[in-house]
Design a protein around this motif. Structure first.
Motif, PDB file in Angstrom:
ATOM      1  N   SER A 135       0.832  -1.191   0.000  1.00 37.52           N
ATOM      2  CA  SER A 135       0.000   0.000   0.000  1.00 37.52           C
ATOM      3  C   SER A 135       0.871   1.247   0.000  1.00 37.52           C
ATOM      4  O   SER A 135       2.076   1.195   0.265  1.00 37.52           O
ATOM      5  CB  SER A 135      -0.932   0.009   1.214  1.00 37.52           C
ATOM      6  OG  SER A 135      -0.183   0.096   2.419  1.00 37.52           O
ATOM      7  N   ALA A 136       0.238   2.365  -0.294  1.00 42.06           N
ATOM      8  CA  ALA A 136       0.911   3.668  -0.247  1.00 42.06           C
ATOM      9  C   ALA A 136      -0.064   4.705   0.268  1.00 42.06           C
ATOM     10  O   ALA A 136      -1.260   4.660  -0.044  1.00 42.06           O
ATOM     11  CB  ALA A 136       1.436   4.070  -1.616  1.00 42.06           C
ATOM     12  N   SER A 137       0.450   5.629   1.047  1.00 43.30           N
ATOM     13  CA  SER A 137      -0.289   6.810   1.466  1.00 43.30           C
ATOM     14  C   SER A 137       0.359   8.009   0.794  1.00 43.30           C
ATOM     15  O   SER A 137       1.574   8.204   0.910  1.00 43.30           O
ATOM     16  CB  SER A 137      -0.250   6.965   2.985  1.00 43.30           C
ATOM     17  OG  SER A 137      -0.860   8.171   3.386  1.00 43.30           O
ATOM     18  N   VAL A 138      -0.440   8.794   0.067  1.00 46.24           N
ATOM     19  CA  VAL A 138       0.079   9.928  -0.695  1.00 46.24           C
ATOM     20  C   VAL A 138      -0.643  11.181  -0.224  1.00 46.24           C
ATOM     21  O   VAL A 138      -1.827  11.385  -0.511  1.00 46.24           O
ATOM     22  CB  VAL A 138      -0.126   9.717  -2.204  1.00 46.24           C
ATOM     23  CG1 VAL A 138       0.441  10.897  -2.979  1.00 46.24           C
ATOM     24  CG2 VAL A 138       0.522   8.412  -2.662  1.00 46.24           C
ATOM     25  N   LYS A 139       0.061  12.029   0.520  1.00 45.80           N
ATOM     26  CA  LYS A 139      -0.509  13.273   1.030  1.00 45.80           C
ATOM     27  C   LYS A 139      -0.163  14.420   0.080  1.00 45.80           C
ATOM     28  O   LYS A 139       0.994  14.580  -0.315  1.00 45.80           O
ATOM     29  CB  LYS A 139       0.045  13.579   2.423  1.00 45.80           C
ATOM     30  CG  LYS A 139      -0.453  14.899   2.998  1.00 45.80           C
ATOM     31  CD  LYS A 139       0.223  15.200   4.327  1.00 45.80           C
ATOM     32  CE  LYS A 139      -0.192  16.576   4.856  1.00 45.80           C
ATOM     33  NZ  LYS A 139       0.515  16.912   6.118  1.00 45.80           N
ATOM     34  N   VAL A 140      -1.177  15.195  -0.296  1.00 45.57           N
ATOM     35  CA  VAL A 140      -0.931  16.377  -1.113  1.00 45.57           C
ATOM     36  C   VAL A 140      -0.483  17.485  -0.163  1.00 45.57           C
ATOM     37  O   VAL A 140      -1.284  18.097   0.539  1.00 45.57           O
ATOM     38  CB  VAL A 140      -2.186  16.784  -1.904  1.00 45.57           C
ATOM     39  CG1 VAL A 140      -1.897  18.025  -2.762  1.00 45.57           C
ATOM     40  CG2 VAL A 140      -2.651  15.629  -2.785  1.00 45.57           C
ATOM     41  N   ALA A 141       0.830  17.735  -0.139  1.00 41.47           N
ATOM     42  CA  ALA A 141       1.412  18.661   0.840  1.00 41.47           C
ATOM     43  C   ALA A 141       1.274  20.114   0.415  1.00 41.47           C
ATOM     44  O   ALA A 141       1.210  21.010   1.275  1.00 41.47           O
ATOM     45  CB  ALA A 141       2.887  18.327   1.055  1.00 41.47           C
ATOM     46  N   GLU A 142       1.242  20.381  -0.897  1.00 36.41           N
ATOM     47  CA  GLU A 142       1.162  21.775  -1.361  1.00 36.41           C
ATOM     48  C   GLU A 142       0.707  21.799  -2.809  1.00 36.41           C
ATOM     49  O   GLU A 142       1.116  20.969  -3.623  1.00 36.41           O
ATOM     50  CB  GLU A 142       2.536  22.451  -1.243  1.00 36.41           C
ATOM     51  CG  GLU A 142       2.555  23.911  -1.660  1.00 36.41           C
ATOM     52  CD  GLU A 142       3.919  24.571  -1.500  1.00 36.41           C
ATOM     53  OE1 GLU A 142       4.111  25.661  -2.079  1.00 36.41           O
ATOM     54  OE2 GLU A 142       4.782  24.015  -0.788  1.00 36.41           O
ATOM     55  N   ILE A 143      -0.157  22.760  -3.114  1.00 36.25           N
ATOM     56  CA  ILE A 143      -0.471  23.120  -4.494  1.00 36.25           C
ATOM     57  C   ILE A 143      -0.412  24.634  -4.555  1.00 36.25           C
ATOM     58  O   ILE A 143      -1.213  25.328  -3.921  1.00 36.25           O
ATOM     59  CB  ILE A 143      -1.856  22.615  -4.941  1.00 36.25           C
ATOM     60  CG1 ILE A 143      -1.915  21.087  -4.936  1.00 36.25           C
ATOM     61  CG2 ILE A 143      -2.171  23.132  -6.348  1.00 36.25           C
ATOM     62  CD1 ILE A 143      -3.288  20.516  -5.330  1.00 36.25           C
TER      63      ILE A 143
END
Length: 322
Positions: A221-229
């Motif tokens: 599995s992977a956890s992908v956090k959108v840290a900045e846009i």
């Protein structure tokens, strides 16, 4: 009572003695690029491998020459290709019912699922955002509601569930309209299916904070956090489980290179360790490097996707126990 307290203290000390902590790491980056004259073909494959990698950051950054762009060339160029904008002639084609579904529309983000009329893989991957879901989306798009664009939703991220590809771009500067993508990449257990792919079994998206939970067909599995846009970058913080094995790539950058002035990536800039001096070389001169961080970049303005972003991988970590 004292005996119980001693046991509790011993257990706490034993637990703390085996607590995992993140340690900086380096990875091997291999150049698997093959020649092409077609500016619409992904002939660049930069393969990332490392032992025990549990996390890293990937960013889309404005190219260093962004302020020098006089004309932003974003139209496709099929002049030296053996196809004209349709499917690649070697691809299989599976038919689907075309549709577009707004999965979430909030104050910061809009998330859209799109099903194309045809796609090169038959895979159906369940995607869920809150109460809304679907299993036939070929694109999951994230739009940021940009203050700089008067609240207009601006696409900054695309994930292709059926083959595992991601594309990122920062929010465009005002004079560049909607902006343009360049390189794409894969994250997870990469395998060869005629081209590199990652087989995803399910995707769950949380909106506060914005993050993706991916389960892979191999059980990882992977956890992908959108840290900045922002206009400076779109950044993802990635956690992988289980830790990687060096025998298998955990990420691949896919891109296009015809020449130094006709490429989505034409050079690499990297540090071999966190404290090492920065190095830069043209893409064709690189076979393999060891990197604590690596930027897939262009310093010569390209006549293809001129304003497309650089992609940087950094902050590689392994889990160690003290």
């Amino acid at each position: 009572m004292a005996h119980s307290l001693h046991l509790g203290l011993f257990a706490a000390l034993a637990l703390s003695a085996t607590t995992a902590f993140a340690a900086p790491a380096t990875v091997t980056v291999e150049n698997k690029t093959r020649p092409t004259a077609c500016a619409e073909e992904d002939n660049v494959s930069m393969v990332l491998r490392g032992q025990g990698i549990t996390g890293f950051r990937v960013e889309a950054l404005q190219p260093s020459y962004i302020d020098r762009i006089e004309k932003d060339v974003t139209a496709p160029d099929f002049s030296a290709c053996n196809f004209d904008g349709g499917a690649h002639p070697t691809d299989p084609s599976y038919k689907f019912k075309q549709r577009r579904v707004v999965l979430y529309d909030g104050p910061q983000w809009m998330i859209v699922g799109m099903t194309l009329p045809s796609f090169w893989r038959p895979n159906r991957v369940p995607v869920r955002v809150g109460a809304r879901s679907g299993n036939d989306f070929h694109l999951v798009q994230v739009f940021a509601k940009s203050k700089e664009k008067d609240g207009k939703p601006m696409e900054a991220l695309v994930l292709y569930p059926a083959d595992g590809y991601w594309r990122l771009k920062p929010l465009p500067l005002p004079r560049f309209g909607d902006g343009v993508y360049g390189s794409s990449f894969l994250m997870g257990p990469v395998q060869d299916a005629g081209r590199p792919v990652v087989d995803i079994s399910s995707i769950t998206i949380q909106t506060q904070p914005l993050s993706f939970r991916l389960r892979f067909a191999n059980g990882g599995s992977a956890s992908v956090k959108v840290a900045e846009i922002s206009q400076a970058r779109t950044a993802l913080d990635v956690s992988l489980h289980p830790p990687t094995q060096k025998s298998r790539p955990f990420a691949v950058l896919r891109s296009m290179f015809v020449s130094m002035d006709n490429a989505d990536v034409s050079e690499l800039t990297w540090q071999s360790t966190p404290s090492a001096a920065q190095e830069t070389k043209p893409l064709p001169e690189i076979s393999s490097i060891e990197a604590a961080q690596v930027r897939f970049a262009r310093t010569t303005p390209s006549r293809h996707n001129t304003s497309a972003p650089d992609i940087r991988f950094s902050d590689f970590e392994t889990a160690r126990r003290n």
